[in-house]
Design an enzyme around this catalytic site. Structure first.
Site, PDB file in Angstrom:
ATOM      1  N   TYR A  16     -43.204  33.922  22.473  1.00  0.00           N
ATOM      2  CA  TYR A  16     -42.449  34.426  21.323  1.00  0.00           C
ATOM      3  C   TYR A  16     -41.642  35.672  21.675  1.00  0.00           C
ATOM      4  O   TYR A  16     -41.052  36.290  20.804  1.00  0.00           O
ATOM      5  CB  TYR A  16     -43.393  34.771  20.160  1.00  0.00           C
ATOM      6  CG  TYR A  16     -43.986  33.561  19.507  1.00  0.00           C
ATOM      7  CD1 TYR A  16     -44.822  32.716  20.217  1.00  0.00           C
ATOM      8  CD2 TYR A  16     -43.714  33.261  18.180  1.00  0.00           C
ATOM      9  CE1 TYR A  16     -45.375  31.596  19.628  1.00  0.00           C
ATOM     10  CE2 TYR A  16     -44.272  32.146  17.578  1.00  0.00           C
ATOM     11  CZ  TYR A  16     -45.102  31.316  18.302  1.00  0.00           C
ATOM     12  OH  TYR A  16     -45.648  30.218  17.709  1.00  0.00           O
ATOM     13  N   LYS A  24     -56.059  29.198  28.471  1.00  0.00           N
ATOM     14  CA  LYS A  24     -55.882  28.075  29.393  1.00  0.00           C
ATOM     15  C   LYS A  24     -55.749  28.670  30.790  1.00  0.00           C
ATOM     16  O   LYS A  24     -54.819  28.366  31.550  1.00  0.00           O
ATOM     17  CB  LYS A  24     -54.621  27.285  28.972  1.00  0.00           C
ATOM     18  CG  LYS A  24     -54.393  26.008  29.706  1.00  0.00           C
ATOM     19  CD  LYS A  24     -55.131  24.827  29.127  1.00  0.00           C
ATOM     20  CE  LYS A  24     -54.963  23.610  29.999  1.00  0.00           C
ATOM     21  NZ  LYS A  24     -55.818  22.479  29.586  1.00  0.00           N
ATOM     22  N   ASP A  59     -57.718  23.425  24.776  1.00  0.00           N
ATOM     23  CA  ASP A  59     -57.791  22.001  24.408  1.00  0.00           C
ATOM     24  C   ASP A  59     -59.199  21.626  23.971  1.00  0.00           C
ATOM     25  O   ASP A  59     -59.409  20.967  22.942  1.00  0.00           O
ATOM     26  CB  ASP A  59     -57.275  21.100  25.545  1.00  0.00           C
ATOM     27  CG  ASP A  59     -57.737  21.560  26.923  1.00  0.00           C
ATOM     28  OD1 ASP A  59     -58.273  22.675  27.029  1.00  0.00           O
ATOM     29  OD2 ASP A  59     -57.562  20.803  27.902  1.00  0.00           O
ATOM     30  N   ASP A 105     -50.992  30.241  16.800  1.00  0.00           N
ATOM     31  CA  ASP A 105     -50.152  29.609  15.787  1.00  0.00           C
ATOM     32  C   ASP A 105     -50.685  28.205  15.491  1.00  0.00           C
ATOM     33  O   ASP A 105     -50.885  27.813  14.341  1.00  0.00           O
ATOM     34  CB  ASP A 105     -48.710  29.556  16.325  1.00  0.00           C
ATOM     35  CG  ASP A 105     -47.698  29.215  15.252  1.00  0.00           C
ATOM     36  OD1 ASP A 105     -48.091  29.125  14.068  1.00  0.00           O
ATOM     37  OD2 ASP A 105     -46.522  29.038  15.596  1.00  0.00           O
TER      38      ASP A 105
END
Ligand SMILES: NC(=O)c1ccc[n+]([C@@H]2O[C@H](COP(=O)([O-])OP(=O)(O)OC[C@H]3O[C@@H](n4cnc5c(N)ncnc54)[C@H](O)[C@@H]3O)[C@@H](O)[C@H]2O)c1
Lengths: 337, 119
Positions: free
Chosen positions: A125, A172, A205, A229
């Site tokens: 972002y 991640k 995930d 988000d």
């Protein structure tokens, strides 16, 4: 009782009708708030040439706290989102999005009580995007150690102050060893000051799968911007949909409270959408202002109205308008008083 | 297989007219927001500086803003420029003592900016 001065940003689409309903309820709760209305969004673009006028920025800077309705972000034009701009201008680095099961809404789970702490200013972002050839685009994912430490430390402070037991970092880092690795490293460093809190980390995930299978295992989650988000919408779905998901954008000096959902423009003016998400954001704001009694009063009345199911909005199977639902909550508060 | 589906699809994309218009410089410094006086960088002029994606020059900087030691400095050209103008510009920056982590050329594609602006 002290008076609070709060900036009200009604926003666009269904925003204004939602904010009127929410104001009705908050004003009836006994708290003394002076609302100062300011403009934000597409309407301002025509009038002032910017989505976020200086007058609005100055008012928020003065009051230090705002309640905001959703705005509409134009897609694919050169204009930046008013929301992202607000977060950047005031460096509202912590996006706090609780996901708490509303007792009366039937779900497959007994308990969900998760607080998501989403880093609100960095990651992909940071708006650093380039076409590097005519068929290749790149977006820089910017993760900084100070930015990561700050959100982790904020989450630990919040957890400690509110009696929460576990804080997990979502990442991640197995793939993005530098960026997410740095985020995780800063989280672990921040954790050292809070030995009483159980820490852990979970790959994003797997976290999604675990949230859907067994959400009760999670307490507080700290997430970089993009995962935050996405996961907070997932959590909103788990607890009853976007109609109920509140949020706060908190910085060192200012705080802006707003729902997770957008402006639902297709329902604008119809007075049928659920104002609960903005109302619960208002409840978070009251707790932030230490108006706990008023916050509890509204929450209890809202649960009671939902429980009766007589005056609820379409998304929870009712036919009440936005205003009728708000009025029912007000009546419930007065009945109990 | 001679031609894959993606190659066939790719061939249908119209080639764009690409024009060099500036450079994003990523500069590392502990001295706060860098300054680049106009006129010292040949055909390049600093348009804005951002930190963590937020514009910190020119204009108002919120005292609340947390900054790191890495700045994106956008230089736009004031006339038509080519790649060797950029080479010269980079060596001027280096000579002036700026430590930069990367440079990203900025192009327009068919006249449209092929890069994002800062918040
Ligand atoms: N914080 C914000 O201001 C914010 C957040 C997200 C999206 N947006 C903007 O909102 C606009 C519309 O986006 P969208 O359609 O993707 O998302 P949205 O959240 O506005 O609506 C998605 C769907 O969710 C449901 N919904 C949303 N709010 C509801 C409510 N209060 N009560 C009942 N049902 C509700 C509706 O079925 C709606 O069609 C876009 O311009 C987007 O950029 C703003």
């Amino acid at each position: 009782m002290a008076q609070h001065v709060v900036t009200m940003l009604p926003g666009e689409g269904t925003g204004p009708e939602i904010c009127e309903a929410v104001r009705l309820v908050i004003d009836a709760s006994g708290v003394d708030i002076k609302w100062e209305y300011e403009e934000i969004g597409l309407g301002c673009l025509e009038k002032y040439g910017t989505l976020l006028p200086d007058k609005t920025i100055k008012n928020i800077a003065k009051n230090k706290v705002a309640l905001k309705g959703p705005t509409t972000t134009p897609i694919g034009t050169g204009h930046k989102s008013a929301n992202v701009t607000l977060r950047k201008v005031f460096d509202l680095f912590a996006n706090v999005r609780p996901a708490k099961l509303i007792p009366v809404l039937k779900r497959p789970w007994d308990t969900i009580d998760i607080i998501n702490f989403r880093e609100n200013t960095e990651d992909s972002y940071a708006a650093i995007e380039h076409m590097v050839s005519d068929e290749v685009a790149q977006c820089l994912k910017v993760i900084t150690w100070p930015g990561s430490y700050r959100i982790a430390d904020f989450a630990f402070q919040w957890a400690k102050a509110n009696g929460r037991k576990k804080v997990y970092c979502v990442h991640k880092a197995n793939i993005m060893k530098m960026t997410d690795g740095l985020f995780l490293d800063a989280f672990r460093e921040a954790a050292k000051k809070y030995p009483e809190i159980e820490i852990g980390d979970v790959i994003v995930d797997n976290c999604c799968m675990q949230l859907v299978r067994n959400p009760a295992q999670f307490d507080c989650l700290v997430l970089p911007n993009l995962y935050g988000d996405i996961l907070t919408d997932l959590c909103a779905g788990l607890v009853g949909g976007l109609g109920f998901a509140p949020g706060a954008n908190i910085g060192d000096n200012c705080s802006i409270f707003e729902a997770v959902h957008g402006s639902a423009p297709k329902y604008a003016g119809m007075k049928k959408v659920n104002p609960s998400a903005v109302l619960v954001s208002g409840i978070m704001m009251l707790r932030w202002l230490k108006e706990t009694a008023a916050a509890d009063r509204i929450e209890k009345a809202m649960f009671a109205v939902l429980d009766e199911r007589k005056h609820v909005t379409y998304d929870v199977g009712g036919t009440a308008t936005t205003d009728e639902y708000a009025q029912a909550i007000v009546d419930k508060m007065h009945a109990k008083a | 297989m001679a031609t894959t589906f993606s190659e066939a699809a790719r061939a249908t994309r119209k080639k764009k007219e690409i024009k060099l218009v500036g450079v994003d410089m990523y500069i590392v410094t502990e001295q706060g927001i860098p300054t680049f006086p106009d006129g010292e960088f040949g055909p390049f002029k600093c348009e804005f500086i951002s930190n963590r994606g937020t514009k910190v020059w020119p204009g108002f900087v919120s005292p609340d803003l947390m900054m790191v030691n890495w700045y994106r400095c956008r230089f736009m050209s004031t006339r038509d420029v080519n790649d060797s103008d950029v080479d010269t510009f980079l060596s001027v920056l280096t000579k002036k003592g700026w430590w930069w982590s990367a440079a990203q050329k900025l192009w327009t594609h068919d006249g449209e900016a092929a890069y994002s602006k800062a918040y």
